[in-house]
Scaffold this motif. Structure first.
Motif, PDB file in Angstrom:
ATOM      1  N   SER A   1       0.827  -1.211   0.000  1.00  0.00           N
ATOM      2  CA  SER A   1       0.000   0.000   0.000  1.00  0.00           C
ATOM      3  C   SER A   1       0.860   1.259   0.000  1.00  0.00           C
ATOM      4  O   SER A   1       2.071   1.236   0.245  1.00  0.00           O
ATOM      5  CB  SER A   1      -0.954   0.001   1.202  1.00  0.00           C
ATOM      6  N   SER A   2       0.190   2.375  -0.227  1.00  0.00           N
ATOM      7  CA  SER A   2       0.838   3.675  -0.382  1.00  0.00           C
ATOM      8  C   SER A   2       1.372   4.208   0.955  1.00  0.00           C
ATOM      9  O   SER A   2       0.980   3.758   2.032  1.00  0.00           O
ATOM     10  CB  SER A   2      -0.163   4.664  -0.981  1.00  0.00           C
ATOM     11  N   PHE A   3       2.241   5.193   0.840  1.00  0.00           N
ATOM     12  CA  PHE A   3       2.767   5.887   2.026  1.00  0.00           C
ATOM     13  C   PHE A   3       1.642   6.667   2.715  1.00  0.00           C
ATOM     14  O   PHE A   3       0.723   7.147   2.042  1.00  0.00           O
ATOM     15  CB  PHE A   3       3.861   6.870   1.619  1.00  0.00           C
ATOM     16  N   PRO A   4       1.658   6.800   4.028  1.00  0.00           N
ATOM     17  CA  PRO A   4       2.707   6.369   4.947  1.00  0.00           C
ATOM     18  C   PRO A   4       2.506   4.956   5.504  1.00  0.00           C
ATOM     19  O   PRO A   4       3.175   4.565   6.455  1.00  0.00           O
ATOM     20  CB  PRO A   4       2.579   7.394   6.078  1.00  0.00           C
ATOM     21  N   HIS A   5       1.619   4.176   4.912  1.00  0.00           N
ATOM     22  CA  HIS A   5       1.266   2.875   5.475  1.00  0.00           C
ATOM     23  C   HIS A   5       2.272   1.795   5.091  1.00  0.00           C
ATOM     24  O   HIS A   5       2.784   1.079   5.948  1.00  0.00           O
ATOM     25  CB  HIS A   5      -0.140   2.481   5.017  1.00  0.00           C
ATOM     26  N   LEU A   6       2.527   1.642   3.797  1.00  0.00           N
ATOM     27  CA  LEU A   6       3.443   0.652   3.256  1.00  0.00           C
ATOM     28  C   LEU A   6       3.315  -0.698   3.979  1.00  0.00           C
ATOM     29  O   LEU A   6       4.213  -1.153   4.678  1.00  0.00           O
ATOM     30  CB  LEU A   6       4.897   1.134   3.303  1.00  0.00           C
ATOM     31  N   ARG A   7       2.191  -1.334   3.764  1.00  0.00           N
ATOM     32  CA  ARG A   7       1.957  -2.657   4.335  1.00  0.00           C
ATOM     33  C   ARG A   7       1.336  -3.541   3.254  1.00  0.00           C
ATOM     34  O   ARG A   7       0.748  -3.057   2.282  1.00  0.00           O
ATOM     35  CB  ARG A   7       1.025  -2.578   5.542  1.00  0.00           C
ATOM     36  N   PRO A   8       1.438  -4.867   3.416  1.00  0.00           N
ATOM     37  CA  PRO A   8       0.827  -5.747   2.410  1.00  0.00           C
ATOM     38  C   PRO A   8      -0.691  -5.668   2.464  1.00  0.00           C
ATOM     39  O   PRO A   8      -1.296  -5.785   3.532  1.00  0.00           O
ATOM     40  CB  PRO A   8       1.333  -7.138   2.787  1.00  0.00           C
ATOM     41  N   MET A   9      -1.288  -5.456   1.290  1.00  0.00           N
ATOM     42  CA  MET A   9      -2.738  -5.438   1.180  1.00  0.00           C
ATOM     43  C   MET A   9      -3.265  -6.805   0.775  1.00  0.00           C
ATOM     44  O   MET A   9      -4.312  -7.253   1.240  1.00  0.00           O
ATOM     45  CB  MET A   9      -3.177  -4.407   0.141  1.00  0.00           C
ATOM     46  N   ALA A  10      -2.545  -7.476  -0.127  1.00  0.00           N
ATOM     47  CA  ALA A  10      -2.960  -8.785  -0.633  1.00  0.00           C
ATOM     48  C   ALA A  10      -1.717  -9.566  -1.022  1.00  0.00           C
ATOM     49  O   ALA A  10      -0.705  -8.991  -1.451  1.00  0.00           O
ATOM     50  CB  ALA A  10      -3.886  -8.641  -1.830  1.00  0.00           C
ATOM     51  N   THR A  11      -1.797 -10.881  -0.872  1.00  0.00           N
ATOM     52  CA  THR A  11      -0.711 -11.784  -1.224  1.00  0.00           C
ATOM     53  C   THR A  11      -1.188 -12.715  -2.327  1.00  0.00           C
ATOM     54  O   THR A  11      -2.282 -13.291  -2.233  1.00  0.00           O
ATOM     55  CB  THR A  11      -0.285 -12.615   0.001  1.00  0.00           C
TER      56      THR A  11
ATOM     57  N   GLU B   1      -3.282  -9.063  11.401  1.00  0.00           N
ATOM     58  CA  GLU B   1      -3.404  -8.133  10.287  1.00  0.00           C
ATOM     59  C   GLU B   1      -2.201  -7.205  10.285  1.00  0.00           C
ATOM     60  O   GLU B   1      -1.821  -6.668  11.328  1.00  0.00           O
ATOM     61  CB  GLU B   1      -4.697  -7.333  10.431  1.00  0.00           C
ATOM     62  N   PRO B   2      -1.554  -7.012   9.149  1.00  0.00           N
ATOM     63  CA  PRO B   2      -0.361  -6.159   9.136  1.00  0.00           C
ATOM     64  C   PRO B   2      -0.705  -4.724   9.488  1.00  0.00           C
ATOM     65  O   PRO B   2      -1.696  -4.164   9.002  1.00  0.00           O
ATOM     66  CB  PRO B   2       0.147  -6.276   7.697  1.00  0.00           C
ATOM     67  N   GLY B   3       0.105  -4.147  10.357  1.00  0.00           N
ATOM     68  CA  GLY B   3      -0.097  -2.747  10.713  1.00  0.00           C
ATOM     69  C   GLY B   3       0.655  -1.830   9.767  1.00  0.00           C
ATOM     70  O   GLY B   3       1.473  -2.285   8.959  1.00  0.00           O
ATOM     71  N   PRO B   4       0.378  -0.538   9.842  1.00  0.00           N
ATOM     72  CA  PRO B   4       1.094   0.402   8.984  1.00  0.00           C
ATOM     73  C   PRO B   4       2.571   0.482   9.360  1.00  0.00           C
ATOM     74  O   PRO B   4       2.979  -0.002  10.420  1.00  0.00           O
ATOM     75  CB  PRO B   4       0.369   1.734   9.239  1.00  0.00           C
TER      76      PRO B   4
END
Length: 277
Positions: free
Chosen positions: A111-121, A268-271
């Motif tokens: 995902s986009s900044f400032p989160h940068l975490r996996p949305m889907a695998t 769930e992955p955090g930001p």
């Protein structure tokens, strides 16, 4: 102007490349664990995307979603948004930097900044066998942006209203009750599902070629967070000749949602944990 080639040109070109973002420290997606959970999953919903149109769909965290070519060779443009805040959306450029120009099983959509975490695998890909062909082409790219009416107008001087960008804007407007002015900035660069692309080796230009996808081929994802997806069945069909026109044969794409019988047992992955000083 006379351009000279330096005497050490060969030596400069021969310098070995360095991988910008070594990815061996990325979190392990645990594909075996996800595949075990997938065995218990049962279909909970579907969405059929008509040719030259787009539709939105929702995927709860911990569920799987599959995109399938159902009638004929067809590529699709996929957007993902966080259902909690659509301003967090798929970041194709950083995904490309982390995984390469094309995605397949085990890669993730970040995902986009400032989160940068996996949305889907990506958990399954029936076109994984394709690899990289003799032209440098491969499938499921994160290098193309999406066909859009602005570039079409720039290059052809004509207006075309079924570009994937236009389709995704219209689908998001309908899904969220947004005005065009509010929806359009949320539409972003895509994962080109089933599209076969690369860069020419002589000029470095982005190319497309007929997709190897056939009815029944699919790519499947695990939703790491609650998602809104948007998928456009590209007006280019299999993108073997042209896009942004009514000339190509186009077909629908099927999105199916699968709910597991038990949770995947992963947080769930955090930001991103980065904090500005």
């Amino acid at each position: 102007m006379i351009r000279t080639i330096p005497e050490d040109a060969a030596e400069r070109r021969a310098i070995r490349p360095v991988i910008c973002y070594p990815n061996h420290t990325l979190p392990d997606p645990d594909l075996p664990g996800l595949q075990a959970v997938r065995l218990t999953a049962r279909k909970s919903g579907e969405c059929l995307v008509p040719p030259r149109e787009a539709r939105c769909f929702h995927v709860p965290a911990g569920h799987f979603f599959r995109i399938t070519s159902v009638e004929g060779p067809q590529v699709g443009d996929l957007n993902l948004w966080s259902a909690a805040d659509p301003r967090e959306r798929f970041y194709s450029g950083k995904t490309r930097a982390l995984h390469g120009t094309h995605l397949t099983r085990g890669h993730r959509m970040w995902s986009s900044f400032p989160h940068l975490r996996p949305m889907a695998t990506v958990t399954e890909d029936t076109l994984e066998w394709y690899g990289i062909d003799e032209y440098g082409g491969s499938v499921h790219d994160v290098i193309g942006t999406r066909c859009d009416p602005y570039t079409h107008r720039l290059l052809s001087g004509q207006d075309y209203h079924h570009c994937c960008h236009s389709n995704l804007v219209n689908a998001l407007m309908a899904e969220m009750g947004l005005s065009r002015e509010a929806a359009e900035p949320l539409v972003h660069d895509v994962l080109n599902v089933f599209m076969c692309t690369g860069f020419t080796r002589d000029t470095g230009e982005y190319f497309m070629k007929a997709s190897p996808v056939r009815p029944g081929d699919h790519i499947e994802f695990f939703a790491e967070i609650d998602l809104i997806g948007g998928l456009s069945a590209c007006p280019g069909g299999d993108c073997g000749s042209a896009h942004s026109s009514d000339a190509a044969a186009c077909h629908p794409l099927l999105v199916e949602i699968f709910a597991p019988a038990r949770p995947a047992g992963r947080a769930e992955p955090g930001p991103s944990a980065y904090r500005w000083p």
